[in-house]
Motif scaffolding. Sequence first.
Motif, short mmCIF file in Angstrom:
data_model
loop_
_atom_site.label_atom_id
_atom_site.label_comp_id
_atom_site.label_asym_id
_atom_site.label_seq_id
_atom_site.Cartn_x
_atom_site.Cartn_y
_atom_site.Cartn_z
N PRO A 62 82.96 99.27 62.34
CA PRO A 62 82.09 99.72 63.42
C PRO A 62 81.32 98.57 64.05
O PRO A 62 80.90 97.64 63.37
N LEU B 8 78.19 98.04 65.32
CA LEU B 8 76.84 98.62 65.40
C LEU B 8 75.82 97.50 65.44
O LEU B 8 75.85 96.59 64.61
N ASP B 9 74.96 97.57 66.41
CA ASP B 9 73.94 96.52 66.56
C ASP B 9 72.79 96.74 65.58
O ASP B 9 72.45 97.88 65.25
N PHE B 10 72.24 95.61 65.16
CA PHE B 10 71.09 95.70 64.26
C PHE B 10 69.89 96.25 65.03
O PHE B 10 69.63 95.85 66.16
N ASP B 11 69.21 97.17 64.42
CA ASP B 11 68.03 97.77 65.04
C ASP B 11 66.80 97.41 64.21
O ASP B 11 66.72 97.76 63.03
N GLU B 12 65.86 96.73 64.84
CA GLU B 12 64.65 96.28 64.13
C GLU B 12 63.87 97.47 63.56
O GLU B 12 63.24 97.36 62.49
N HIS C 32 65.03 100.09 62.20
CA HIS C 32 65.59 100.49 60.90
C HIS C 32 64.98 99.63 59.79
O HIS C 32 64.65 100.14 58.72
N TRP C 33 64.85 98.33 60.06
CA TRP C 33 64.25 97.45 59.06
C TRP C 33 62.78 97.79 58.82
O TRP C 33 62.29 97.75 57.70
N ASP D 85 61.43 100.68 58.94
CA ASP D 85 61.42 101.84 58.04
C ASP D 85 61.70 101.41 56.61
O ASP D 85 61.08 101.88 55.65
N MET D 86 62.68 100.50 56.50
CA MET D 86 63.05 100.01 55.16
C MET D 86 61.88 99.27 54.51
O MET D 86 61.56 99.47 53.33
N GLN D 87 61.21 98.45 55.32
CA GLN D 87 60.08 97.68 54.82
C GLN D 87 58.95 98.61 54.35
O GLN D 87 58.34 98.38 53.30
#
Lengths: 391, 187
Positions: free
Chosen positions: A17, A19-23, A25-26, A28-30
């Motif tokens: 895929p 799929l571009d990295f989305d800041e 998403h990070w 949320d992860m952080q």
Amino acid sequence: MEKNKIDELFRKGLSDPKLDFDEDHWQDMQSLLEKKSGKKKVRRLLILAVTSAAAIATVFFILDRNILVTDENESFETVNTDIPVLREKFNGKLQGEGGAKEKQTTLIFNEELTETFSSAQHPQAWQRTASIEVVNSKNRILSTGSLSEISIPTIKPMTRSKYRFHPSIETFQSFTSESTMALQHKNEYNAAPRDARSVLSILAGPDLSSVRGSDQSTLSENVGVLYSYPVVNRLSISLGATYAKKNYRSDYSLYSPANPPTLTEMPSMVNAECDVIDIPLTANYTVLKNKKIKFNVSAGLSSYFMLKEKYTFEYGGSGNSENKRSAVYEISGENQHIFGVADFSISLEKKVSDKINVGIKPFLKMPLTGIGYGRVDLESKGIALMVGVTL
Amino acid sequence: MTINEHDENTIQIIKGCIIEDRRSQKDLYKLYHALALGICLRYSNDKEEALAILNDGFFKVFKHIKKYNFDKPISAWIRKIMTNTAIDYYRSKVRMGAVVDIASYEHPITDETITQKLHYEDLLLMVQKLSPTYRTVFNLYAIDGYTHEEIGSMLGIAVGTSKSNLHKARQRLAEMVRNQNSIAIKS
């Protein structure tokens, strides 16, 4: 289309895929990492605090044992001293059994030994309490304790008489030397553990369990055993095992399962029935103690082992709506919360015989981590009745 | 995305993650974001669910990275964790009775997809339209290469059920592909 072509089509089409990295998403992860890390730190601190307390208590216990062992290994030299000599020595402050009418401290000692009497340096203090020390010819202390608990090892046969002791400032001062003063501290320090003994208690009682944020409390039951071991003066540690049936009802919004399912319809309420083994490890401090009554405060950590969890998810609103439906979800042995609950209690115990005491124990259990499948903040407030046997 | 699994930079990033260095964690997340999100999207109903699985999966990656074996490619390790996390989601849905019958997922193909060719987004949409059970079995067998025995064990179903679900999933997907093609030809 052939089956393997379908597989091939999707395998190739979905394998790489773009799929571009989305800041976001990070971010949320952080947040997730920081949230979990914060909880981990709190838990580590609590575990560290409890471990330190246990280590300190153990050191105190070992030191206390060493003092006793040293005393017992000492070769004991009998000093021939008779009552008249003692009486003279104490300037008439010692009188034979029944000889005194004033209500003063009763002293039990062996006539064949040399006794010195000491107490706190302040007259007001030593008039209330007195202690006895047994020394050998080199003025070495062989045994110390309060008047009622003096132990004299290795001397057989032992002839004892009762005396009443009327200490005066002069008497006390005449016998107070640097060595006896130094010993007084040891004496006071060691006094409690010698008459304290471990206790095995059976506890049973109800509690009100509720999810923090929910205004609904549900009655739950607890039954278990608790073993208390005296460590140092007024301080003991307890380890127990309690079987608890935790029932609690709350809004589904207060649930945050580790793997939240994507639901086509959100449940409105959840009824939980959980069988839990609660293992409390607490430190207990005796605030008040007399012959019959003992008042303790306790704090520690509990570990919850969830044996069985049954959740009934209610859909379609509350009340007797026609659309109301429910789904049951059961799991067994999937969740353990080691030191996941802070445990606070007070207890009032009454001695009914030499070995038996009864008491009540109001308690509060506060979650340090999410409990059960729903990771809810489960609180319990209750009261237990207990019967203890001194071992 | 092509990632050199054994270059010094990747190794340093992993070592940084082991000591919980936030910058290294972000680098690893960024590096494998597309791979992981692609897996999560295939196993989920929609993007929202996929993101929940993604971050839960990465949390497991960071938590257990000390156990990572440097001799093996990290992409395979992350792939395995993401798949297992997605399976956990599926299991929890089954337990809660939240797995809805396939009929609920048979939405008509939107105009937007009709105008497109069978690209990644089209195929993903078709897979996401399958019921969770069919989708999970199809993903595990057809794309991730698990056997029916392994799938049965992972999902707690019989081997026969796994085969049956795969068969029905293929039928549904073939039907969707045919429909899409015929619409595209007519237009």
